[in-house]
Design an enzyme around this catalytic site. Structure first.
Site, PDB file in Angstrom:
ATOM      1  CB  CYS A 103      -0.919   0.066   1.318  1.00 35.00           C
ATOM      2  SG  CYS A 103      -2.021   1.457   1.368  1.00 35.00           S
ATOM      3  CB  CYS A 203      -3.322  -0.288   5.129  1.00 32.54           C
ATOM      4  SG  CYS A 203      -3.257  -0.934   3.475  1.00 32.54           S
TER       5      CYS A 203
END
Length: 403
Positions: A103, A203
């Protein structure tokens, strides 16, 4: 600063990024707050709460309080392609992905950075607990990724795939602070996020439990849980031969030590059943639901093709502990490109194979086919698909995906 530099801060709706924005404003930057919406697939029921709605509202209120412009950006398409699809593909193949590292590399410091540059930003900033250094090598600036000052919160591992280009544009305004000080600043500034709990889970999806999320994509199917005895002869080649320097080991020996074992069903005894090998990861202890084994049972390998989970008894089982690991050439990443090892070279570094794990001394050997990492002390639960990161003191030097 005479010409004010413009920074876009990724406001997540949490306390860390809120304080990051405040500090940048104090330092005289022109600050813009941006909320990344990475997920809104309601068909994937995650929990009754809708975390991103609440987070985006909090982010907006923080921006309002600080008097900075705010916008939300929808990155869910890119997120699905680059993170979620990758996650499912990895689990399906029996590997253990690290969506947080990806990410950062693919979303926050790539797509988000490009969006910030469209706003003519000089930098992007996040609320990560890590620090950035700058040194000169041959007269050129080289950026360093350094551990956060709070040892309980150091997040440099999650940024171990960043490049020099990405670091050049990155700011980490809270990296020099301890977490309690960050909360204190948020309280003093009366920011709505001051007492907000740290986000757990992936996340992006907030309060998700990974098995539930996986089950919606990867269908359950029954298979055997096998226990493998410690005395298997295959474990002999996993040991580092006595009296030989690690640097002098030949390729065959290195492969024996560093490559994961391919188990076959005849090597184990059936203990129970599971609902899908792709839900389990190497080193896992919980969720097997097999009792009466005396010592704790650990997953030592998963075979998603045959749908078998291999387990070992006790913390010292030779299938759970490994002396080394291997990273294929194409998966090796140097943050410090000037320190890149050439074929035939070796170096001593400190390394870790998961977040918050203490750093452990290791020898890195660069060969034609990739990088061999041999630890001074055997490591528990080395999982394919995870990342190994190596450090020099506080500085993250490079990383790679474990083969």
């Amino acid at each position: 600063m005479n010409t004010r530099k413009r920074v876009v801060v990724g406001l997540s709706g949490g306390v860390d990024s809120s304080v990051a924005a405040y500090l940048l404003k104090e330092q005289g930057y022109e600050v813009i707050g941006m909320f990344m919406k990475n997920w809104h697939d309601e068909s994937v029921t995650i929990s009754n709460e809708c975390p991103w709605m609440e987070d985006s509202t909090d982010a907006m209120l923080v921006a309002e309080k600080l008097g900075i412009p705010f916008q939300a950006i929808d990155l869910s398409e890119e997120y699905r392609e680059r993170i979620v699809d990758y996650m499912f593909a990895e689990y399906k193949a029996g590997r253990t992905p690290n969506p947080d590292i990806l990410c950062n590399r693919e979303i926050k410091f790539d797509i988000f950075l490009k969006a910030a540059q469209k706003l003519k930003a000089d930098f992007v900033a996040t609320g990560h607990y890590c620090q950035k250094g700058e040194i000169a090598v041959n007269g050129q600036p080289v950026y360093q990724l350094l551990a956060g000052a709070d040892p309980n919160k150091d997040q440099s591992y999650f940024l171990c795939q960043l490049s020099q280009e990405q670091l050049a544009k990155a700011l980490f305004p809270i990296g020099h602070l301890q977490k309690p000080d960050v909360r204190k600043i948020a309280k003093e500034q009366d920011l709505i996020t001051a007492d907000k709990k740290d986000s757990q889970g992936l996340c992006f999806i907030g309060k998700v439990r990974l098995p539930d999320f996986l089950q919606q994509q990867l269908k359950p199917k029954k298979g055997d849980i096998l226990v493998v005895p410690e005395e298997l002869s295959i474990y002999d080649k996993k040991k580092i031969p006595a009296g030989i320097q690690v640097e002098d080991l030949d390729l065959e020996t290195l492969n024996g030590i560093c490559l994961p074992e391919n188990y076959t069903a005849d090597q184990g005894t059936k203990l129970g059943e599971h609902h899908g090998a792709h839900y389990f990861t190497v080193g896992q202890r919980k969720g097997l639901q097999v009792g009466g084994t005396g010592k704790p049972l650990f997953v030592i390998a998963t075979d998603t093709k045959e749908n078998i989970i291999y387990t070992g008894l006790g913390e010292t089982h030779p299938g759970l502990l490994r002396n080394g690991l291997f990273v294929e050439s194409k998966e090796i990443h140097w943050i410090r490109e000037d320190l890149k090892l050439k074929v035939g070279e070796s170096a001593k570094y400190l390394a870790r194979i998961r977040y918050r794990q203490p750093l452990s001394p290791a020898t890195l050997l660069m060969k034609e086919n990739g990088l061999y990492v041999i630890f001074d002390v055997p490591q528990k639960g080395v999982a394919s698909g995870q990342f190994v990161a190596w450090y020099q003191g506080e500085e993250s030097i490079g990383s790679g995906t474990i083969s």
